[in-house]
Enzyme design. Structure first.
Site, PDB file in Angstrom:
ATOM      1  N   TYR A 109     -85.043 -17.029  11.178  1.00  0.00           N
ATOM      2  CA  TYR A 109     -85.670 -15.991  12.006  1.00  0.00           C
ATOM      3  C   TYR A 109     -84.889 -15.859  13.293  1.00  0.00           C
ATOM      4  O   TYR A 109     -84.552 -16.861  13.923  1.00  0.00           O
ATOM      5  CB  TYR A 109     -87.112 -16.395  12.335  1.00  0.00           C
ATOM      6  CG  TYR A 109     -87.832 -15.442  13.255  1.00  0.00           C
ATOM      7  CD1 TYR A 109     -88.648 -14.430  12.736  1.00  0.00           C
ATOM      8  CD2 TYR A 109     -87.706 -15.533  14.644  1.00  0.00           C
ATOM      9  CE1 TYR A 109     -89.306 -13.547  13.574  1.00  0.00           C
ATOM     10  CE2 TYR A 109     -88.361 -14.644  15.479  1.00  0.00           C
ATOM     11  CZ  TYR A 109     -89.159 -13.656  14.941  1.00  0.00           C
ATOM     12  OH  TYR A 109     -89.809 -12.775  15.771  1.00  0.00           O
ATOM     13  N   GLU A 197     -85.855  -7.654  15.904  1.00  0.00           N
ATOM     14  CA  GLU A 197     -86.111  -8.851  15.099  1.00  0.00           C
ATOM     15  C   GLU A 197     -85.411  -8.771  13.743  1.00  0.00           C
ATOM     16  O   GLU A 197     -85.416  -7.729  13.095  1.00  0.00           O
ATOM     17  CB  GLU A 197     -87.633  -8.940  14.892  1.00  0.00           C
ATOM     18  CG  GLU A 197     -88.101 -10.043  13.985  1.00  0.00           C
ATOM     19  CD  GLU A 197     -89.604  -9.948  13.715  1.00  0.00           C
ATOM     20  OE1 GLU A 197     -90.398 -10.424  14.553  1.00  0.00           O
ATOM     21  OE2 GLU A 197     -89.986  -9.387  12.669  1.00  0.00           O
TER      22      GLU A 197
END
Ligand code: GDP
Ligand code: MN
Length: 398
Positions: A109, A197
């Site tokens: 992530y 993101e």
């Protein structure tokens, strides 16, 4: 403002981040065509909606043939997609992305956000990426890396290198991960993002000539600062009005600040602070606000009429509380505007009006005289009185 995944992937690809090829479609037939065009043994059919958590809700499916792509596309398009982020009603799916599928060795992530506590961008990363990242953040906060970025210098090479090591990248992956993080941080700043993101950022299994595999972005999400859209024409052009609540769009058009909430009492207010206080008192007296509608300092008759229309178009509104402070506007003018607007729009639910400020006495007269034409209307003396009256009227009707 939010973007769709396919738009976010485009932004990344343009910045030089490795993203698997993909095609946007809106019918099952096109999904089958796209599968053939991608010419890969594996593809992913992905719902394009602004909500995340699609994987958990059945909005991301791996397929291995054109027929499978078609039937999966049919299924996803046929019903609202319900994910942990959509609420129980789900959201309609109108577009799909058919992306070349890749084998995943590990999911990571990486994101950039604005850290308001230190007034700077922050890079957030974890070696435990994928669909469970919220659980990781909650139960294993030690597995989340946070690095503050100097707004003037951007993400610096030494910072990116340190993060890449901490995430556990090895060999050639380190160089690739640094490159992606650096580019992501640059896009974040350049586009006035509030969130950028990549989840998952992945490493593929080793292949010929690539013993360390490849680092790729499989999903991307961008939110942009609405206040910067005036200087981000390309970003603003990516807006998808069908993803915004219809009533919020109508409000935008008339310069009203309208936020849909889950309760039953519509609030027509001027000023955000007054809106907060109004919602607090509605809750204190036992009900919940159905919205937050701020007509602004001017509160003209047109604005009030439109505000009533928007509030009453919401079937969950069982009563309306008007709370206006006559500062810039005089109360009698506001009262007349409310009465005219209420007559024009037509009220079938209780309406309680509380006015305070300049010319409040003549305003009260106007409301009193209007009561015979608008039987649903009650005037209140102060905010507590208003909140009690509207809650009682709504509860009484049940
Ligand atoms: P989200 O659930 O809305 O965040 O959608 P994602 O695009 O992140 O997909 C969810 C999950 O699907 C990912 O975390 C992956 O595990 C899986 N996934 C997505 N694309 C691929 C792919 O190309 N290959 C494989 N094997 N899995 C994928
Ligand atoms: Mn994702």
């Amino acid at each position: 403002m939010k973007a769709h995944e396919y738009q976010a992937r485009d932004l990344l690809a343009k910045a030089g981040v490795a993203v698997p090829p993909a095609i946007v479609v809106d019918t099952p037939e096109q999904a089958a065509e796209a599968f053939k065009k991608l010419n890969a043994p594996l593809a992913v059919v992905k719902a394009q909606v602004h909500a995340g958590g699609r994987g958990k809700g059945g909005g991301v499916k791996l397929v291995r043939s054109a027929e499978e792509a078609k039937s999966v596309a049919q299924t996803i398009l046929s019903k609202p997609l319900i994910t942990p982020q959509t609420g129980p009603a789900g959201v309609p799916v109108k577009k799909l992305l058919v992306a070349a599928g890749v084998d995943i060795k590990k999911e990571y992530y990486v994101a950039l956000a604005v850290d308001r506590a230190v007034n700077a961008p922050v890079l957030i990363a974890s070696s435990e990426g994928g669909v469970e990242i919220e659980e990781v953040a909650k139960n294993h906060p030690e597995k989340i890396i946070r690095v503050t970025i100097d707004p003037a210098l951007g993400l610096q090479a030494y910072q990116a290198r340190k993060i890449a090591y901490k995430l556990g990248f090895v060999g050639d992956q380190i160089k690739q991960a640094i490159d992606i993080m650096t580019k992501l941080a640059a896009v974040f700043v350049k586009t006035d993002s509030s969130l950028a993101e990549i989840n998952p950022l992945i490493v593929t299994p080793p292949s010929a000539g690539k013993p360390d595999g490849e680092v790729l972005a499989l999903d991307a999400k961008f939110n942009f600062d609405d206040n910067a859209l005036f200087r981000q024409k390309d970003i603003a052009a990516m807006a998808d009005p069908s993803e915004t609540n219809e009533l919020e769009l109508a409000a935008q058009k008339h310069n009203l600040n309208y936020i849909k909430l889950d309760g039953e009492i519509g609030c027509l207010v001027n000023g955000a602070g007054l809106a907060m206080a109004t919602m607090d008192l509605i809750k204190l007296h036992g009900s919940e606000p159905a919205n937050f509608l701020d007509v602004g300092g001017g509160a003209t008759e047109e604005a009030v009429t439109e505000a009533f229309r928007i509030i009453l178009a919401d079937p969950s509104v069982k009563g309306v509380l008007v709370n206006i402070f006559g500062g810039i506007m005089k109360c009698d003018i506001v009262a007349q505007a409310i009465v005219n607007a209420a007559k024009l729009v037509g009220f079938k639910v209780p309406l309680v009006v509380r006015l305070e400020g300049t010319n409040v006495q003549p305003a009260r007269e106007i409301l009193k005289n209007a009561a015979k034409d608008i039987p649903m209307l009650q005037a209140a003396t102060d905010l507590t009185d208003a909140a009690k009256k509207i809650v009682a009227a709504v509860k009484g009707k049940r």
